[in-house]
Motif scaffolding. Structure first.
Motif, mmCIF file in Angstrom:
data_model
loop_
_atom_site.group_PDB
_atom_site.id
_atom_site.type_symbol
_atom_site.label_atom_id
_atom_site.label_comp_id
_atom_site.label_asym_id
_atom_site.label_seq_id
_atom_site.Cartn_x
_atom_site.Cartn_y
_atom_site.Cartn_z
ATOM 1 N N ARG A 255 0.816 -1.205 0.000
ATOM 2 C CA ARG A 255 0.000 0.000 0.000
ATOM 3 C C ARG A 255 0.850 1.256 0.000
ATOM 4 O O ARG A 255 0.382 2.307 -0.419
ATOM 5 N N ASN A 256 2.106 1.171 0.418
ATOM 6 C CA ASN A 256 2.950 2.355 0.478
ATOM 7 C C ASN A 256 3.947 2.437 -0.671
ATOM 8 O O ASN A 256 4.928 3.158 -0.598
ATOM 9 N N ALA A 257 3.699 1.678 -1.734
ATOM 10 C CA ALA A 257 4.509 1.756 -2.946
ATOM 11 C C ALA A 257 3.595 2.018 -4.137
ATOM 12 O O ALA A 257 2.533 1.394 -4.264
ATOM 13 N N ILE A 258 3.985 2.956 -5.008
ATOM 14 C CA ILE A 258 3.231 3.204 -6.227
ATOM 15 C C ILE A 258 3.317 1.941 -7.086
ATOM 16 O O ILE A 258 4.403 1.408 -7.321
ATOM 17 N N ALA A 259 2.174 1.464 -7.546
ATOM 18 C CA ALA A 259 2.118 0.169 -8.241
ATOM 19 C C ALA A 259 2.951 0.203 -9.514
ATOM 20 O O ALA A 259 2.727 1.031 -10.399
ATOM 21 N N ARG A 260 3.890 -0.742 -9.633
ATOM 22 C CA ARG A 260 4.775 -0.834 -10.790
ATOM 23 C C ARG A 260 4.242 -1.779 -11.853
ATOM 24 O O ARG A 260 4.578 -1.654 -13.029
ATOM 25 N N GLU A 261 3.447 -2.754 -11.450
ATOM 26 C CA GLU A 261 2.950 -3.764 -12.373
ATOM 27 C C GLU A 261 1.508 -4.114 -12.021
ATOM 28 O O GLU A 261 1.118 -4.069 -10.856
ATOM 29 N N ALA A 262 0.733 -4.467 -13.055
ATOM 30 C CA ALA A 262 -0.652 -4.898 -12.848
ATOM 31 C C ALA A 262 -1.056 -5.768 -14.033
ATOM 32 O O ALA A 262 -0.525 -5.614 -15.143
ATOM 33 N N TRP A 263 -1.996 -6.665 -13.795
ATOM 34 C CA TRP A 263 -2.476 -7.492 -14.892
ATOM 35 C C TRP A 263 -3.918 -7.925 -14.662
ATOM 36 O O TRP A 263 -4.406 -7.917 -13.524
ATOM 37 N N ALA A 264 -4.587 -8.279 -15.756
ATOM 38 C CA ALA A 264 -5.973 -8.749 -15.691
ATOM 39 C C ALA A 264 -6.134 -9.938 -16.624
ATOM 40 O O ALA A 264 -5.526 -9.992 -17.701
ATOM 41 N N LEU A 265 -6.951 -10.892 -16.207
ATOM 42 C CA LEU A 265 -7.318 -12.037 -17.042
ATOM 43 C C LEU A 265 -8.722 -11.778 -17.578
ATOM 44 O O LEU A 265 -9.669 -11.591 -16.797
ATOM 45 N N LEU A 266 -8.855 -11.757 -18.910
ATOM 46 C CA LEU A 266 -10.107 -11.401 -19.575
ATOM 47 C C LEU A 266 -10.534 -12.523 -20.516
ATOM 48 O O LEU A 266 -9.712 -13.325 -20.976
ATOM 49 N N THR A 267 -11.816 -12.526 -20.835
ATOM 50 C CA THR A 267 -12.287 -13.334 -21.958
ATOM 51 C C THR A 267 -13.024 -12.421 -22.920
ATOM 52 O O THR A 267 -13.569 -11.378 -22.526
ATOM 53 N N LEU A 268 -13.017 -12.810 -24.199
ATOM 54 C CA LEU A 268 -13.704 -12.029 -25.223
ATOM 55 C C LEU A 268 -13.936 -12.912 -26.438
ATOM 56 O O LEU A 268 -13.251 -13.935 -26.620
ATOM 57 N N PRO A 269 -14.884 -12.554 -27.306
ATOM 58 C CA PRO A 269 -15.095 -13.331 -28.533
ATOM 59 C C PRO A 269 -13.868 -13.248 -29.428
ATOM 60 O O PRO A 269 -13.156 -12.231 -29.438
ATOM 61 N N ALA A 270 -13.625 -14.292 -30.197
ATOM 62 C CA ALA A 270 -12.476 -14.291 -31.092
ATOM 63 C C ALA A 270 -12.508 -13.110 -32.038
ATOM 64 O O ALA A 270 -11.468 -12.525 -32.368
ATOM 65 N N VAL A 342 3.446 18.842 -0.262
ATOM 66 C CA VAL A 342 2.161 18.170 -0.438
ATOM 67 C C VAL A 342 1.428 18.127 0.905
ATOM 68 O O VAL A 342 1.985 17.703 1.916
ATOM 69 N N GLN A 343 0.190 18.555 0.902
ATOM 70 C CA GLN A 343 -0.634 18.510 2.111
ATOM 71 C C GLN A 343 -1.293 17.143 2.272
ATOM 72 O O GLN A 343 -1.191 16.513 3.320
ATOM 73 N N SER A 344 -1.971 16.691 1.207
ATOM 74 C CA SER A 344 -2.711 15.424 1.275
ATOM 75 C C SER A 344 -2.532 14.652 -0.029
ATOM 76 O O SER A 344 -2.489 15.246 -1.114
ATOM 77 N N SER A 345 -2.451 13.340 0.087
ATOM 78 C CA SER A 345 -2.332 12.488 -1.096
ATOM 79 C C SER A 345 -2.936 11.128 -0.793
ATOM 80 O O SER A 345 -3.245 10.797 0.354
ATOM 81 N N THR A 346 -3.075 10.321 -1.845
ATOM 82 C CA THR A 346 -3.549 8.956 -1.659
ATOM 83 C C THR A 346 -2.964 8.065 -2.741
ATOM 84 O O THR A 346 -2.666 8.533 -3.847
ATOM 85 N N ASN A 347 -2.773 6.804 -2.409
ATOM 86 C CA ASN A 347 -2.145 5.846 -3.318
ATOM 87 C C ASN A 347 -3.017 4.612 -3.454
ATOM 88 O O ASN A 347 -3.312 3.939 -2.463
ATOM 89 N N LEU A 348 -3.459 4.323 -4.680
ATOM 90 C CA LEU A 348 -4.163 3.074 -4.980
ATOM 91 C C LEU A 348 -3.106 1.990 -5.087
ATOM 92 O O LEU A 348 -2.573 1.714 -6.155
ATOM 93 N N GLY A 349 -2.767 1.380 -3.948
ATOM 94 C CA GLY A 349 -1.565 0.564 -3.863
ATOM 95 C C GLY A 349 -1.719 -0.881 -4.270
ATOM 96 O O GLY A 349 -0.830 -1.446 -4.908
ATOM 97 N N VAL A 350 -2.840 -1.522 -3.905
ATOM 98 C CA VAL A 350 -2.965 -2.968 -4.083
ATOM 99 C C VAL A 350 -4.352 -3.313 -4.613
ATOM 100 O O VAL A 350 -5.361 -2.785 -4.125
ATOM 101 N N ILE A 351 -4.392 -4.202 -5.608
ATOM 102 C CA ILE A 351 -5.637 -4.818 -6.070
ATOM 103 C C ILE A 351 -5.383 -6.320 -6.136
ATOM 104 O O ILE A 351 -4.401 -6.758 -6.736
ATOM 105 N N VAL A 360 -8.996 -4.346 -2.351
ATOM 106 C CA VAL A 360 -8.293 -3.136 -2.767
ATOM 107 C C VAL A 360 -7.768 -2.448 -1.514
ATOM 108 O O VAL A 360 -8.465 -2.386 -0.489
ATOM 109 N N GLN A 361 -6.533 -1.939 -1.586
ATOM 110 C CA GLN A 361 -5.971 -1.212 -0.444
ATOM 111 C C GLN A 361 -5.351 0.100 -0.919
ATOM 112 O O GLN A 361 -4.585 0.124 -1.878
ATOM 113 N N CYS A 362 -5.700 1.165 -0.233
ATOM 114 C CA CYS A 362 -5.150 2.491 -0.482
ATOM 115 C C CYS A 362 -4.481 3.000 0.794
ATOM 116 O O CYS A 362 -4.915 2.662 1.902
ATOM 117 N N LEU A 363 -3.459 3.813 0.621
ATOM 118 C CA LEU A 363 -2.831 4.505 1.748
ATOM 119 C C LEU A 363 -3.025 5.994 1.551
ATOM 120 O O LEU A 363 -2.581 6.562 0.547
#
Length: 488
Positions: A255-270, A342-351, A360-363
């Motif tokens: 949660r305290n690191a900016i996300a470097r990598e992400a992936w999703a598994l999808l399905t779709l018509p050919a 910076v006064q305030s910030s937020t990080n979408l850290g984990v999915i 999902v976790q944000c800091l």
């Protein structure tokens, strides 16, 4: 033993090399703590462990300095475990492999642990080196700073006797810190609503890699891309342009690191595969232009994958992707009192997609409790509109600056005497433990300083060799010049 043992100051680097050899990611500090305690007892130092696992080590004052103010020298024992995607490194078993890269020390494929390992090594070097002059000295080594500040939260009143705290967890040579942000974790869950994979669909894996990442406080204002936010945008656009079904998505690890990598598994018509590939290529070019000079190596890949056993319901997919797309991320507000801070910030850290839910976790960070709570409520509102459960824990206060701090004045004057310039006085947009210490020991006079560390919380982490030498010189001189106690 590595080549860094040849560096100066020798004692500090030898301790750091030893720290690298003992695995100590957050939550797994026991082996390192035991090694430190055994080492200190062999030197006949007073060693105590409190109920949450913090260590307090006491060393008597140098002869003639018994009446100086007591100093608490402080560092944390854990490190952030981040590795490159192709690294097999197991942070609970494998040693860090430090190496010298010109003027810097870095690790092979992983975080280095200079945050806060250099500070920790300096604390041990002070205990070991009887040539360092000081008054009554206590070394406070805390646990779990990086993943929850458990050690700082559990610090008990009356355990420590000193009047001055020197925190070694800052990361810029020439800067001195007199305040820090507080924070809170947002923990968000949506129940996984499953359906069979539609007939005629094939599976693909969409991956985002190659981002710089970094510290979610120190680097948050630099415009670095978040893999989690990019993934949300791509999923939204794919859903707008074709019939995709989302099976799972994952992004970030802390949660305290900016996300470097992400992936999703999808399905779709050919028939929709070529359209999806065209869209991904279009966004690859867009991101390359948008993040040029900031994140120059973003990679987007859409590759065939094995068919998943299930996909999300259309309603869950719609709500989840919309919430991630709308989730606040980055700088929310700049300070009106402190220019450029910076006064305030937020990080979408984990999915994470789990068996029964999506997590999902944000800091969220802010210099003020009000600012922290405002962004927290904003985050909760977005996800609750999507039907998610949003809970907050681990809230910790900021460290409010004291412009009249005597230890700050001493450190500024000492720095100028040693190096010919006064350091910059700053407030850091990160969670130092000082705010929690102040709640338990309100009388402490505190300051934070350290060597230059870049890329903290990412495998790009490196520490500047000459800055470590300057940090050591400054620490030793300050300890020697601590004034006499008012109670004498």
């Amino acid at each position: 033993m590595s080549e860094i043992r040849s560096l100066s100051p020798a004692l500090l680097w030898q301790f750091f090399d030893t720290l690298c050899s003992i695995p100590h990611p957050s939550g797994h500090e026991a082996a390192l703590r035991q090694w430190i305690a055994d080492w200190a007892r062999e030197r006949e130092l007073d060693v105590r462990q409190d109920r949450v696992g913090n260590l307090v080590i006491r060393k008597a004052a140098t002869a003639g300095m018994e009446h100086r103010k007591g100093v608490i020298l402080q560092a944390h024992m854990d490190m952030v475990p981040q590795a490159n995607a192709d690294s097999p490194h197991d942070f609970t078993r494998d040693p860090i492999q430090p190496w010298i890269d010109g003027d810097w020390v870095r690790a092979r494929g992983t975080t280095l642990g200079a945050d806060n390992g250099i500070g920790l090594a300096a604390c041990l070097a002070v205990l070991a080196d009887d040539k360092v002059q000081h008054g009554p000295l206590e070394v406070l080594l805390t646990v779990d700073e990086e993943s929850g500040m458990t050690g700082a939260f559990g610090l008990e009143p009356g355990l420590l006797r000193g009047e001055i705290l020197l925190n070694t967890d800052s990361e810029q040579d020439g800067d001195v810190y007199m305040g820090c942000a507080g924070g809170v974790d947002a923990n968000i869950t949506l129940p996984y609503e499953a359906e069979p994979v539609p007939t005629g669909h094939q599976a693909v894996r969409l991956a985002i890699t190659g981002l710089r990442g970094g510290h979610s406080g120190i680097n948050i204002h630099q415009g670095r891309a978040s893999a989690n936010k990019l993934l949300a945008e791509l999923l939204h656009q794919l859903g707008q342009s074709g019939d995709i079904r989302l099976a799972e998505l994952h992004g970030g690890t802390l949660r305290n690191a900016i996300a470097r990598e992400a992936w999703a598994l999808l399905t779709l018509p050919a028939a929709g595969l070529a359209r999806a590939q065209d869209l991904i290529e279009s966004y690859r070019r867009q991101y390359a232009a948008e993040f040029a000079g900031v994140d120059d190596f973003i990679r987007l890949e859409l590759e065939p994958a094995g068919l998943p056993p299930r996909v999300m319901s259309p309603d869950l997919q719609r709500r989840l992707v919309a919430a991630l797309l709308a989730c606040p991320h980055g700088v929310m507000e700049m300070s009106r009192a402190l220019a450029g801070v910076v006064q305030s910030s937020t990080n979408l850290g984990v999915i994470k997609t789990e068996a029964e839910q999506v997590y999902v976790q944000c800091l969220i960070r802010s210099l003020s409790d009000a600012g922290r709570d405002r962004v927290a409520e904003m985050t909760a509102a977005v996800f609750r509109l999507a039907g998610a459960d949003c809970r907050f824990d681990g809230a910790y206060p900021g460290w409010q600056p004291d412009p009249d701090s005597p230890i700050m004045r001493l450190l500024l004057d000492t720095h100028e005497a040693l190096f010919g310039v006064q350091p910059a006085v700053k407030v850091i947009h990160a969670g130092l433990e000082c705010g929690l210490f102040k709640a338990v020991y309100p009388e402490w006079d505190m300051v934070s300083f350290g060597p230059t560390i870049q890329g903290a919380h990412s495998p790009d982490e490196r520490v500047h060799i000459e800055a470590v030498s300057r940090f050591w010189q400054l620490l030793v001189r300050v300890l020697r010049q601590i004034p006499e106690s008012d109670g004498r």
